[in-house]
Structures are given as structure tokens and as C-alpha cells.
Design a protein around this motif. Structure first.
Motif, PDB file in Angstrom:
ATOM      1  N   THR A 199      -9.574   9.352  -0.339  1.00 29.02           N
ATOM      2  CA  THR A 199      -8.339  10.116  -0.506  1.00 29.02           C
ATOM      3  C   THR A 199      -8.372  10.931  -1.789  1.00 29.02           C
ATOM      4  O   THR A 199      -8.017  12.111  -1.805  1.00 29.02           O
ATOM      5  N   PHE A 210       4.183   3.988   0.296  1.00 23.43           N
ATOM      6  CA  PHE A 210       2.829   3.482   0.478  1.00 23.43           C
ATOM      7  C   PHE A 210       2.450   2.523  -0.637  1.00 23.43           C
ATOM      8  O   PHE A 210       1.903   1.445  -0.385  1.00 23.43           O
ATOM      9  N   PHE A 213      -4.791  17.491 -14.504  1.00 20.77           N
ATOM     10  CA  PHE A 213      -5.525  16.975 -13.350  1.00 20.77           C
ATOM     11  C   PHE A 213      -6.812  16.293 -13.796  1.00 20.77           C
ATOM     12  O   PHE A 213      -7.188  15.242 -13.288  1.00 20.77           O
ATOM     13  N   ALA A 219      -4.024  13.547   2.259  1.00 20.23           N
ATOM     14  CA  ALA A 219      -3.637  12.409   1.428  1.00 20.23           C
ATOM     15  C   ALA A 219      -2.412  11.729   2.014  1.00 20.23           C
ATOM     16  O   ALA A 219      -2.384  10.495   2.158  1.00 20.23           O
ATOM     17  N   ALA A 220      -1.404  12.518   2.393  1.00 19.56           N
ATOM     18  CA  ALA A 220      -0.188  11.915   2.947  1.00 19.56           C
ATOM     19  C   ALA A 220      -0.496  11.174   4.240  1.00 19.56           C
ATOM     20  O   ALA A 220       0.033  10.086   4.491  1.00 19.56           O
ATOM     21  N   TYR A 233       6.677  14.388   0.349  1.00 20.28           N
ATOM     22  CA  TYR A 233       5.328  13.909   0.030  1.00 20.28           C
ATOM     23  C   TYR A 233       5.406  12.734  -0.939  1.00 20.28           C
ATOM     24  O   TYR A 233       4.730  11.722  -0.764  1.00 20.28           O
ATOM     25  N   LEU A 263      -8.265  15.019  -2.202  1.00 15.82           N
ATOM     26  CA  LEU A 263      -7.194  15.647  -2.983  1.00 15.82           C
ATOM     27  C   LEU A 263      -7.791  16.503  -4.095  1.00 15.82           C
ATOM     28  O   LEU A 263      -7.341  17.626  -4.356  1.00 15.82           O
ATOM     29  N   LEU A 274      -1.178  11.659  -8.717  1.00 17.10           N
ATOM     30  CA  LEU A 274      -1.596  13.007  -8.314  1.00 17.10           C
ATOM     31  C   LEU A 274      -0.476  13.703  -7.542  1.00 17.10           C
ATOM     32  O   LEU A 274      -0.243  14.898  -7.724  1.00 17.10           O
ATOM     33  N   PHE A 275       0.229  12.953  -6.696  1.00 15.05           N
ATOM     34  CA  PHE A 275       1.364  13.552  -5.990  1.00 15.05           C
ATOM     35  C   PHE A 275       2.422  13.992  -6.999  1.00 15.05           C
ATOM     36  O   PHE A 275       3.034  15.052  -6.851  1.00 15.05           O
ATOM     37  N   TYR A 286       6.622   9.440   0.676  1.00 14.57           N
ATOM     38  CA  TYR A 286       5.578   8.721   1.403  1.00 14.57           C
ATOM     39  C   TYR A 286       4.677   7.953   0.432  1.00 14.57           C
ATOM     40  O   TYR A 286       4.349   6.789   0.660  1.00 14.57           O
ATOM     41  N   MET A 322       1.373  17.218  -8.344  1.00 15.00           N
ATOM     42  CA  MET A 322       1.547  18.322  -7.399  1.00 15.00           C
ATOM     43  C   MET A 322       3.013  18.747  -7.323  1.00 15.00           C
ATOM     44  O   MET A 322       3.320  19.887  -6.998  1.00 15.00           O
ATOM     45  N   ILE A 372      -3.020   7.960  -6.405  1.00 13.20           N
ATOM     46  CA  ILE A 372      -2.498   8.926  -5.438  1.00 13.20           C
ATOM     47  C   ILE A 372      -1.065   9.296  -5.810  1.00 13.20           C
ATOM     48  O   ILE A 372      -0.674  10.468  -5.796  1.00 13.20           O
ATOM     49  N   MET A 424      -3.255  17.896   0.424  1.00 14.56           N
ATOM     50  CA  MET A 424      -2.027  17.093   0.366  1.00 14.56           C
ATOM     51  C   MET A 424      -1.723  16.463   1.718  1.00 14.56           C
ATOM     52  O   MET A 424      -1.293  15.322   1.805  1.00 14.56           O
ATOM     53  N   ARG A 425      -1.963  17.246   2.786  1.00 15.48           N
ATOM     54  CA  ARG A 425      -1.706  16.705   4.118  1.00 15.48           C
ATOM     55  C   ARG A 425      -2.616  15.516   4.412  1.00 15.48           C
ATOM     56  O   ARG A 425      -2.167  14.497   4.931  1.00 15.48           O
ATOM     57  N   ILE A 485      -2.575   7.831   3.407  1.00 12.04           N
ATOM     58  CA  ILE A 485      -1.787   6.729   2.853  1.00 12.04           C
ATOM     59  C   ILE A 485      -0.817   6.194   3.883  1.00 12.04           C
ATOM     60  O   ILE A 485      -0.526   5.011   3.907  1.00 12.04           O
ATOM     61  N   PHE A 506       5.138  21.255  -4.270  1.00 11.57           N
ATOM     62  CA  PHE A 506       5.284  20.574  -3.002  1.00 11.57           C
ATOM     63  C   PHE A 506       6.660  19.958  -2.898  1.00 11.57           C
ATOM     64  O   PHE A 506       7.354  19.770  -3.876  1.00 11.57           O
TER      65      PHE A 506
END
Lengths: 111, 118, 358, 169
Positions: C154, B67, D34, C177-178, B60, C158, D76-77, B63, D80, D73, C174-175, C181, B56
């Protein structure tokens, strides 16, 4: 006095402290034994949680009650969040250069 | 503490059972005839090309990063909001400084186009 | 308390409270504490979840009929009178449908993910108060705990997207989650406005602070905070116009593309339960909660929550879908600053109106 | 038979404590990154449950909101964005893994022995049971004003630093 396990209940200060020590040790084992940088970061979070459990246990059992331990734990959580943000940013930057997040392959930081 | 939070834990347990029950029930009655075409990954009927776990893009992460910082800030504001009447205007000034500093970072993120989706 | 203004017999005004006290009396005579309390709590939670599940079935039908009406279509009208049994038929169909797990999927995560989405969406209801002293759990950090439990969603989404081993699912996850948040910060900050006004984070306390004026009518901050909360709430439950994560024209069905049968139904149930929960939360924070004239408190809360849900349906039937960059842009550059300014204005207002220590 | 309230409390504590430790151990053992992250979630949420039992209601909610809702989160990001290593075995060489486990076990034994043999004076028999949010607010904005403001400086630095590091140039 020789160490003795606390009775099963009621839950006392020692229970909380033991849990804190156990979480800290397991997290430490993870930091030492894993080679994926993100998993190491997760293990660090587990260690920080062990510390937080200890703080909260002391705050909960102190007589007369003082909440300083809980305030400290709030700060620990906040700093852990900032640490994770910067740490992951660094990991992502390394990945962009090396295509790996294995710490034993990314130890040469000369670009 | 346990008296007031206990029901929430019970609710989590019962909701889990409530979720598992229909799964179990349908597990008994539904047909089970898997075959290689039916259980293939569905991407508009075309077989997947290349690795699934694509990389990705960094926006992403930006953000998520912003956050986390703002979420921590909001959490710090909760005790302030609850205790505000005891604390008074001095605390309002402290929070103003706190948010002001974060807004500097917010302005920086804005200028560096961290909020742009391009 | 406006509860006292309910002019009907106690059996109508407070049936749940009466039933609770009656059953408690019976149990307490047979078994010692804390068993009666635990048994009663379990009973209450089971009943609450059953009510929510039935309400979700009504919501599905109402939404389809209402959107069809708005768009001059017919909507479901075959099963039962005016199609009211359509939801029952849907549930039966999903119950009988084969439950596929793709060979390439990560089985364990694939199986757990729907539960991670469903369980929090049902659990938050245990914190919503239905009347004075009538809540499964009355926690003094109520609003914070509701938001905290909600944030599990969330993760579940995911995990579902990742476990499906499908690019569209992953991208959809992913969308979501983004998006979640990005709108959680305005949601939390606008929820702080009632907390600041009431001086407590307990949901009952927030409702009681609105005995004279509902928070939405506290000018000038109330309506703005309510609007931000509502918009962020719509984004949090992925409903149109914020339903990018499952925009079928772009990424098939998003994170639940690979799900079928009962597992898909769990996602569906969670989505509608969350929509109603946003309505209930909006009612508690801004619309006076269970307070209202004549009718019993639990009717008022249900009515307000359902009314907010109908507003969501109306918006869905009217507005087109946003573009993803517009969505993120709005969350960060519009909703967040507005919510922060509103919070600051509320703090000044509280000092001016209610007075503070220093 | 009478079931005392303490037994329910103890049952809750042991459930959450066991879940937390099991999650942490599974995090290390799991081969898939994961899965490690999902086990970490279990540990963090269970620690939140322990906080409730130890009398920290506000902190429990914060634990869920920040750790589960935000930091997880973020992690996890991060996963990814670094997809190549998700399926790779990531345990170190056996020697290093075993010595790491031994070091950790030794630290646990020493600290457990210390805290069990110590005399904890001035402590209560049961955890306190009062609402903490308001008190935390008061001490955060009176006694701990300076750390509070320094925290905001830290956030500012973290935000700018992370943006600079992570952004593609």
C-alpha cells in the motif's frame, strides 16, 4: 561507577536501552524543532517507539522471563494508533479552518 | 528468534538485489533521449492544469481511520486465537465485550454515513 | 503425514530436501557454522525467486489466453507455438524501452516506489511452506508476518502515485490505498479462522491441523471464511472486478501511468507474484497446504496456488468492473460483518468440538 | 576462522539500530513532508527488526502490521488532505531548532549515562528466544483483562471522536 560503553557483542540489555534512549531523544528534537503539525505527530511516534524498544529490551533480558514489557508495548502501539487517528482528525479540522498545519500559525484557536 | 526470522531478512535483501538488477541492466542498454515533451506529465496528452496536489475529500480519511481501529482490533485477536484453547469461554466472553464495544462505534460510523461514497 | 504416501523414489518426492541436505553436508565439511546455513538459505531464496519470476511469465500468457478464450478472442498467438513466447518478448521489449522519469516528478521517491512494491511481494514467498520442514523461514507468527509484509505494498503504491506529480496517478494511488485498507480487515479477520482452529499462527502448524479435514470443508464456517478471504484477496491484488485503481476508462492507468520500461515491469511482476501468493496463502490456510495424495508436496502446493490463480482469471474474464461506491460498500458493510460473525461462530465451534480449558 | 552466531545477531542489531536512528534524524532534516513520512517508515520497520533480535517475535509482526500497514497510511492520508503545506519549509526558527536539539541531546546524555552506570541485577546475558504469541495471549486475557477492555473503550471513543471532528459539516 563511571559509565562505560558495553562491548560490541554479544548484544546486552544496555544496547537495547541505549537505542531506546537515542530514538526517544531524536523524536523529542523533532517535536521541538518542526512546525508542521503532521511532522510533529510523526516525531511523537518515533518517541513512542523509543519507549517500546526499552520495554521490549527489559522484557527480553529479564530473568526469570516475564513478558509484561511486551504486553505493555502492545498497548503502547494500540494507544499510539488511536492517538494518531484523533490527532490527524484534529489537524484536518484545523486545516479546514485555517488552510495551514503550521503550528505557529494555528495557535489562535478562536474560530 | 534470529534463526527463524533471519532468512526473512535475507529474502528481503535478495529480493532488493533482484529488483535492482534488471533496472541496472536496462540502465545500460536503453536509449536516453529525454526531451521536454516526452518527459512532461501525462494527463491524456493535455498539459496539467492547476496544482497537482489537489485536496482529497474527507471520506478517504474516514476509511483510513476506521481501518486503523479495526486493524488494531484484529491484531488483539491473534494472541486470543492462538491461546484460545487454554483460555476457554471466559476469554470468549471478554472478546465478545471487546468486539461489541467496537461494533457500537461501527454502528455509529454506519449511521453517520462514514461508509458511503458520495 | 500425507507426504509419506508419495509412492515415487525420494528423489521425486523430496528433491529440494535432498538437495538441501546434500549441499549442506558438502559445505559443512569445508566451512564452519553458521556459514553453510547462510549460504544454503541464500541459494534457496535465489532459486525460489527465479521460480516465481518464471511462473509469473507463464501466468501472463495463461491469463491472456484464458481470458481471450472466455471472450471468444484469439489472444497472443504469434510469438512461438500458440504464443507461449509472448511473455519473453514482452520482457525483452520492456528491458529495451526508454525509462522515462517526468521532469516534475519527485525523482528519489519515483525511483524507490517500484522496489517498495516489488520487494515485499517476493519476500512473502520465503514464508510459504512447500512441504514438511521445507520452507525458507518457518516463523511461529507466520501468518501475521505474511500479512505485515504484504501491507508494505500500500505504501509503495501511494508513494508511486504521489511521486509521479500527476493528478491521475495521485488519484489512482489514493484509490488503491483506500481499497486495500478497506479489504485488509476482512482479509485479516477471515485469516484468523484457521488460526483459531489450529491454535497456532505458524503456517506449518496451520497446514498440519488440516491433516484430516481441509479448513474449507469445516462446516459451516470453512466455506464462508474461504469465500471472504478469496474476495478480499482479489481486492488486495487489484484484480478485476476490483481493478478500479487502474480503470483505464476513468483515470488512465492509475498509479503507474508515468512509469515505463523496467520500472513498470517491476510493478507488473509484483502484481502477478501477489496474485499467486494469494493463491498460495489460500491453499495454506484453507486448502490443506502441501498435503495431498500420491503427488509430492511441493507439486500439490504449486498446483493449488495456480488453481486459485486460475479462478481469479476466470472471474476476471466473466464479471464486469464494480463501481467505486459499490466496492467500498461491499467491503465495509458486507465482508467485514460476515467475517466477524464467522470468527465468532468458529470460536463457539472450537469450544464445542475440540474442548477448552474452562 | 569461526564466525559465531552472536556476531550475526550483533550485525543485525547494529544494522537495524543504525537504520532506525538514521531514519529518525532524516525525518527531522527532510524539507519535504512526504519524505519525512517515508523516513518514518524506515525507522518503524527497523525498530521491528530490533524487536526480533530482542526476542519479541509477535510484537515485531504487530509493529509492521499496525505501524507500517495502518498508522503510516493514516499519516499519508492526512498529508493528502492537507496539501498546501507539503512543500513548505517546516523547520522552526534557527533559535528554536537549535535549542530543541540541545535539549534532546542533553536528555540523551543524561539517560545514557544513567543506564550505563546502573547495575542491572537479575538480567540475562542474551535475549530470550521463545515463542511469545501464546504467552501474550494468556497474560492479555488473565492479568491484563481490565486494560484490554479499557483499550476497547478507548478505541470506541477515538473512533467516534475522530469521525465527529473530521467530518465535513
Amino acid at each position: 561507577m563511571p559509565p562505560s560503553l558495553p562491548p560490541l557483542y554479544p548484544i546486552t540489555l544496555q544496547h537495547g536501552l541505549l537505542l531506546g534512549a537515542a530514538l526517544f531523544s531524536v523524536g523529542l528534537a523533532g517535536v521541538l524543532a518542526k512546525r508542521n503539525a503532521i511532522v510533529i505527530l510523526m516525531a511523537v511516534e518515533v518517541m513512542l517507539n523509543g519507549v517500546n524498544v526499552t520495554f521490549v529490551a527489559f522484557a527480553g533480558y529479564l530473568q526469570p522471563p516475564v513478558l509484561t514489557g511486551q504486553v505493555f508495548a502492545v498497548f503502547v502501539i494500540a494507544v499510539a494508533a488511536a492517538e494518531a487517528a484523533v490527532g490527524l482528525a484534529i489537524i484536518i479540522a484545523i486545516y479546514r479552518l485555517r488552510q495551514t498545519v503550521q503550528v505557529d500559525k494555528a495557535d489562535e484557536l478562536r474560530g | 528468534m534470529v534463526a527463524s526470522f533471519g532468512p526473512v531478512a535475507l529474502a528481503v535483501a535478495i529480493a532488493t538485489v533482484f529488483g535492482l538488477l534488471p533496472l541496472f541492466l536496462s540502465g545500460i542498454i536503453v536509449p536516453k533521449k529525454p526531451d521536454s515533451v516526452k518527459n512532461a506529465t501525462y494527463e491524456c496528452g493535455v498539459e496539467t492544469i492547476g496544482p497537482t496536489y489537489i485536496q482529497f475529500r474527507t471520506p478517504y480519511y474516514l476509511y483510513a481511520l476506521l481501518f486503523v481501529i479495526f486493524d488494531v482490533e484484529a491484531v488483539f485477536l491473534f494472541p486470543w486465537a492462538v491461546a484460545y484453547r487454554q483460555l476457554g469461554l471466559f476469554a470468549l466472553a471478554e472478546v465478545a465485550i471487546f468486539i461489541g464495544l467496537l461494533l457500537v462505534g461501527y454502528a455509529y460510523a454506519w449511521r453517520k454515513k462514514a461508509f458511503e461514497w458520495t | 503425514m500425507s507426504f509419506l504416501s508419495c509412492p515415487f523414489p525420494a528423489l521425486v518426492c523430496n528433491p529440494f530436501g535432498l538437495a538441501r541436505d546434500g549441499i549442506y553436508g558438502l559445505l559443512a565439511a569445508i566451512v564452519p557454522e553458521p556459514l553453510p546455513t547462510v549460504a544454503l538459505t541464500v541459494l534457496g531464496i535465489a532459486m525460489l525467486i527465479a521460480i516465481i519470476a518464471l511462473t509469473v511469465m507463464s501466468q501472463v500468457w495463461v491469463e491472456r489466453r484464458a481470458v481471450a478464450f472466455l471472450q471468444e478472442r484469439l489472444g497472443p498467438n504469434r510469438v512461438g507455438p500458440a504464443g507461449v513466447l509472448q511473455s519473453v518478448a514482452d520482457v525483452l521489449k520492456l528491458l529495451l524501452k526508454e525509462d522515462l522519469i517526468p521532469f516534475k516528478a519527485d525523482r528519489a521517491t519515483f525511483v524507490v516506489a517500484p522496489l517498495v512494491v516489488l520487494v515485499p511481494s517476493l519476500s512473502v514467498w520465503s514464508l510459504i511452506p512447500w512441504g514438511p520442514g521445507l520452507a525458507i523461514a518457518d516463523v511461529n507468527v507466520g501468518i501475521l508476518l505474511v500479512l505485515a509484509i504484504g501491507s508494505f505494498t500500500t505504501l509503495g503504491i501511494l508513494a508511486a502515485g504521489w511521486a509521479s506529480a500527476n493528478k491521475y496517478s495521485l488519484l489512482g494511488g489514493m484509490r488503491v490505498a483506500a481499497q486495500l485498507i478497506s479489504y485488509e480487515v476482512p482479509l485479516v479477520v477471515s485469516a484468523l479462522v484457521p488460526v483459531l482452529w489450529a491454535g497456532t499462527a505458524s503456517l506449518q502448524g496451520i497446514i498440519e491441523s488440516q491433516a484430516t479435514v481441509w479448513n474449507v470443508f469445516v462446516l459451516p464456517v470453512g466455506p464462508i471464511a474461504f469465500l471472504v478471504f478469496l474476495i478480499a484477496g482479489i481486492a488486495e491484488v487489484n484484480r478485476s472486478p476490483f481493478d478500479l485503481p487502474e480503470a483505464e476508462s476513468e483515470i488512465v492507468a492509475g498509479f503507474h501511468t508515468e512509469y515505463s520500461g523496467m520500472r513498470f515491469a517491476l510493478f507488473f511482476l509484483a502484481e502477478y507474484s501477489n496474485s499467486l501468493a494469494i493463491g498460495a496463502l489460500a491453499a495454506v490456510l484453507f486448502l490443506g497446504g502441501w498435503q495431498g495424495p500420491i503427488l509430492p508436496p511441493y507439486v500439490w502446493l504449486f498446483f493449488k496456488a495456480y488453481a486459485v490463480f486460475l479462478i481469479l482469471v476466470w472471474i476476471r474474464g466473466t464479471l464486469p468492473r464494480l463501481r467505486y461506491d459499490q466496492l467500498m460498500h461491499f467491503g465495509w458493510k458486507v465482508a467485514l460483518p460476515i467475517s466477524l460473525v464467522t470468527l465468532g461462530a468458529t470460536a463457539v465451534l472450537v469450544s464445542a468440538v475440540q474442548g477448552t480449558a474452562a | 576462522m569461526v564466525i559465531p552466531m552472536e556476531l550475526l545477531v550483533a550485525g543485525g542489531f547494529y544494522t537495524f539500530a543504525a537504520a532506525a536512528i538514521a531514519g529518525a534524524i532524516s525525518l527531522i532534516i527532510a524539507r519535504n513532508v512526504f519524505h519525512s513520512a517515508l523516513f518514518l517508515t524506515l525507522t518503524l520497520a527497523s525498530a521491528g527488526g530490533v524487536f526480533v533480535i530482542l526476542g519479541a517475535d509477535f510484537l515485531a509482526a504487530v509493529q509492521l502490521l499496525i505501524y507500517v500497514g495502518a498508522v503510516m497510511i493514516l499519516i499519508l492520508f492526512g498529508l493528502m488532505l492537507t496539501p498546501q503545506d507539503v512543500e513548505l519549509p517546516n523547520l522552526s526558527t534557527p533559535g528554536q531548532a537549535i535549542s530543541g536539539a540541545i535539549v534532546a541531546a542533553a536528555i540523551f546524555v543524561v539517560s545514557a549515562a544513567t543506564l550505563l552506570s546502573a547495575q542491572w541485577s537479575g538480567t540475562a546475558a542474551e535475549p530470550s528466544d521463545v515463542a511469545t504469541t501464546e504467552q501474550i495471549g494468556v497474560s492479555l486475557f488473565t492479568t491484563f483483562v481490565l486494560p484490554f477492555e479499557i483499550a476497547s473503550v478507548l478505541f470506541l471513543v477515538a473512533m467516534i471522536g475522530a469521525i465527529v471532528i473530521a467530518r465535513e459539516r
